[in-house]
Design a protein around this motif. Structure first.
Motif, short mmCIF file in Angstrom:
data_model
loop_
_atom_site.label_atom_id
_atom_site.label_comp_id
_atom_site.label_asym_id
_atom_site.label_seq_id
_atom_site.Cartn_x
_atom_site.Cartn_y
_atom_site.Cartn_z
N THR A 1 -42.30 -12.68 8.31
CA THR A 1 -43.17 -13.18 7.18
C THR A 1 -44.30 -14.54 7.43
OG1 THR A 1 -42.64 -14.02 6.47
CG2 THR A 1 -41.33 -12.02 5.75
N GLY A 2 -45.58 -13.91 6.77
CA GLY A 2 -45.85 -15.01 7.10
C GLY A 2 -46.79 -15.82 5.30
N PHE A 3 -47.35 -16.17 5.57
CA PHE A 3 -47.78 -16.93 3.86
C PHE A 3 -49.53 -16.42 3.74
CE2 PHE A 3 -43.96 -19.22 3.35
CZ PHE A 3 -43.83 -18.82 1.63
N GLU A 4 -50.68 -15.65 2.61
CA GLU A 4 -51.47 -15.99 2.61
C GLU A 4 -52.28 -17.39 2.11
OE1 GLU A 4 -51.65 -13.87 -1.17
OE2 GLU A 4 -51.08 -15.83 -2.76
N ILE B 1 -34.73 -11.91 10.62
CA ILE B 1 -35.94 -12.08 10.42
C ILE B 1 -36.35 -13.52 10.30
CG2 ILE B 1 -37.32 -12.70 7.59
CD1 ILE B 1 -34.34 -10.99 6.02
N VAL B 2 -37.99 -13.66 10.37
CA VAL B 2 -38.18 -14.85 11.32
C VAL B 2 -39.91 -15.03 9.99
CG1 VAL B 2 -39.49 -16.59 12.57
CG2 VAL B 2 -37.24 -14.78 12.92
N SER B 3 -39.54 -16.18 9.32
CA SER B 3 -40.43 -16.38 8.08
C SER B 3 -40.68 -17.99 8.88
CB SER B 3 -39.64 -16.35 6.51
OG SER B 3 -39.08 -15.76 6.74
N ASP C 1 -51.58 -14.85 9.86
CA ASP C 1 -52.34 -13.90 10.68
C ASP C 1 -51.67 -13.93 11.93
OD1 ASP C 1 -54.46 -14.46 9.26
OD2 ASP C 1 -55.34 -16.66 10.41
N VAL C 2 -50.15 -14.94 12.54
CA VAL C 2 -49.32 -14.62 12.79
C VAL C 2 -48.82 -13.21 12.58
CG1 VAL C 2 -47.40 -15.49 14.45
CG2 VAL C 2 -49.33 -17.39 14.06
N ALA C 3 -47.59 -13.10 11.97
CA ALA C 3 -47.22 -11.89 11.52
C ALA C 3 -47.87 -11.00 11.51
CB ALA C 3 -46.83 -12.62 9.43
N ARG C 4 -49.82 -10.69 10.90
CA ARG C 4 -50.36 -10.24 11.52
C ARG C 4 -50.25 -9.45 12.74
NH1 ARG C 4 -52.96 -11.77 6.28
NH2 ARG C 4 -54.10 -13.25 7.64
N ALA C 5 -50.64 -10.09 13.17
CA ALA C 5 -50.87 -10.26 14.91
C ALA C 5 -49.94 -9.68 15.92
CB ALA C 5 -51.41 -11.19 15.63
N LEU C 6 -48.36 -10.03 15.17
CA LEU C 6 -47.02 -9.32 15.45
C LEU C 6 -47.01 -8.32 14.93
CD1 LEU C 6 -44.92 -12.63 15.67
CD2 LEU C 6 -46.13 -11.59 17.85
N THR D 1 -38.94 -3.33 17.30
CA THR D 1 -40.02 -4.00 16.57
C THR D 1 -40.20 -4.49 15.97
OG1 THR D 1 -39.88 -1.47 17.07
CG2 THR D 1 -41.63 -1.69 15.69
N VAL D 2 -41.59 -4.99 15.42
CA VAL D 2 -41.87 -6.14 14.52
C VAL D 2 -42.61 -6.13 13.60
CG1 VAL D 2 -43.14 -8.13 14.40
CG2 VAL D 2 -41.79 -7.95 16.88
N VAL D 3 -42.48 -5.59 12.20
CA VAL D 3 -42.55 -5.31 11.11
C VAL D 3 -43.24 -6.88 10.31
CG1 VAL D 3 -42.27 -4.96 8.41
CG2 VAL D 3 -41.51 -3.61 10.62
N GLY D 4 -44.97 -6.88 10.86
CA GLY D 4 -45.57 -8.00 9.88
C GLY D 4 -46.23 -7.72 8.83
N ARG D 5 -45.47 -9.27 7.71
CA ARG D 5 -46.00 -8.97 6.47
C ARG D 5 -46.52 -10.66 5.81
NH1 ARG D 5 -45.85 -4.57 8.24
NH2 ARG D 5 -45.14 -3.01 7.08
N VAL D 6 -47.20 -10.56 5.20
CA VAL D 6 -48.05 -11.06 4.56
C VAL D 6 -47.16 -11.66 2.66
CG1 VAL D 6 -50.32 -12.40 4.27
CG2 VAL D 6 -49.99 -11.09 6.07
#
Length: 205
Positions: free
Chosen positions: A12-15, A70-72, A27-32, A41-46
């Motif tokens: 997870t990343g933040f807006e 989980i890596v936030s 941006d990194v969460a979306r990229a991964l 398998t990576v699930v990336g969410r903002v």
């Protein structure tokens, strides 16, 4: 014979917040998102920069994806290194309002919770791996008192409840192109070597 279920890593990343138009953690969460790292398998969410909504959305994502790790991620503007957080505290004191307009001051995140929760990531091993690969990194002993700390604290409770490895990493205000390989390596390290190493990683101030 039934094949073993594929492992999932939730990142997870933040807006953006505070008037900024971008947040590299998101941006990194979306990229991964959708990548495969060490067979997982990576699930990336903002997530929203919100004391209440970020924790609620994290719970929903864990229920939906049943991650093994989980890596936030969060932005630490002003830091010059990637900093895995060792501890999150049961305290909120927001210098600015979150994106919902909430600005808690001297407040407990959970009146029934412990004073602090510690990471489930091998933070010293991650720092060593990042440094060996040329990514400036250091263990951090403070996640602040804003939404990043609040999510890291809640993340500890989620990890304990579901018996999964989880932790928070602050990233500097670098481009996603620079940060994404480093976070990919941090995830790979946590998946392949979950036990930490006996390196020096403390601070005198």
């Amino acid at each position: 014979m039934t094949a073993p279920a594929a492992r999932t890593v939730l990142v997870t990343g933040f807006e953006p917040f505070g008037g900024d138009s971008v947040n590299p953690s998101g941006d990194v969460a979306r990229a991964l998102d959708g990548e495969t790292i060490e067979g997982a398998t990576v699930v990336g969410r903002v997530l929203p920069v919100s004391f209440a909504a970020s924790a609620a959305q994290l719970e929903q994502l864990v229920a939906l994806h049943s991650p093994a790790l989980i890596v936030s991620l969060g932005l630490a503007d002003g830091r010059e290194t990637i900093t895995p957080e060792r501890v999150a505290i049961n305290y909120a004191d927001a210098r600015i309002p979150d994106n919902d307009g909430e600005q808690p001051r001297d407040a407990s995140l959970d009146i029934d919770g412990p004073a602090a929760r510690f990471t489930g990531l091998p933070v010293k091993r991650i720092v060593r791996a990042l440094g060996d690969a040329g990514h400036p990194a250091a263990v951090s002993l403070t996640a602040g008192s804003y939404v990043c700390n609040a999510l890291a604290y809640h993340l500890g409770a989620v990890a304990e409840r579901h018996q999964i490895a989880a932790g928070f990493i602050h990233v500097p205000n670098w481009s996603a192109d620079t940060l994404t390989p480093a976070i990919r390596l941090a995830i790979a390290t946590a998946l392949t070597h979950p036990d930490d190493v006996d390196d020096v990683g403390g601070s005198i101030h």
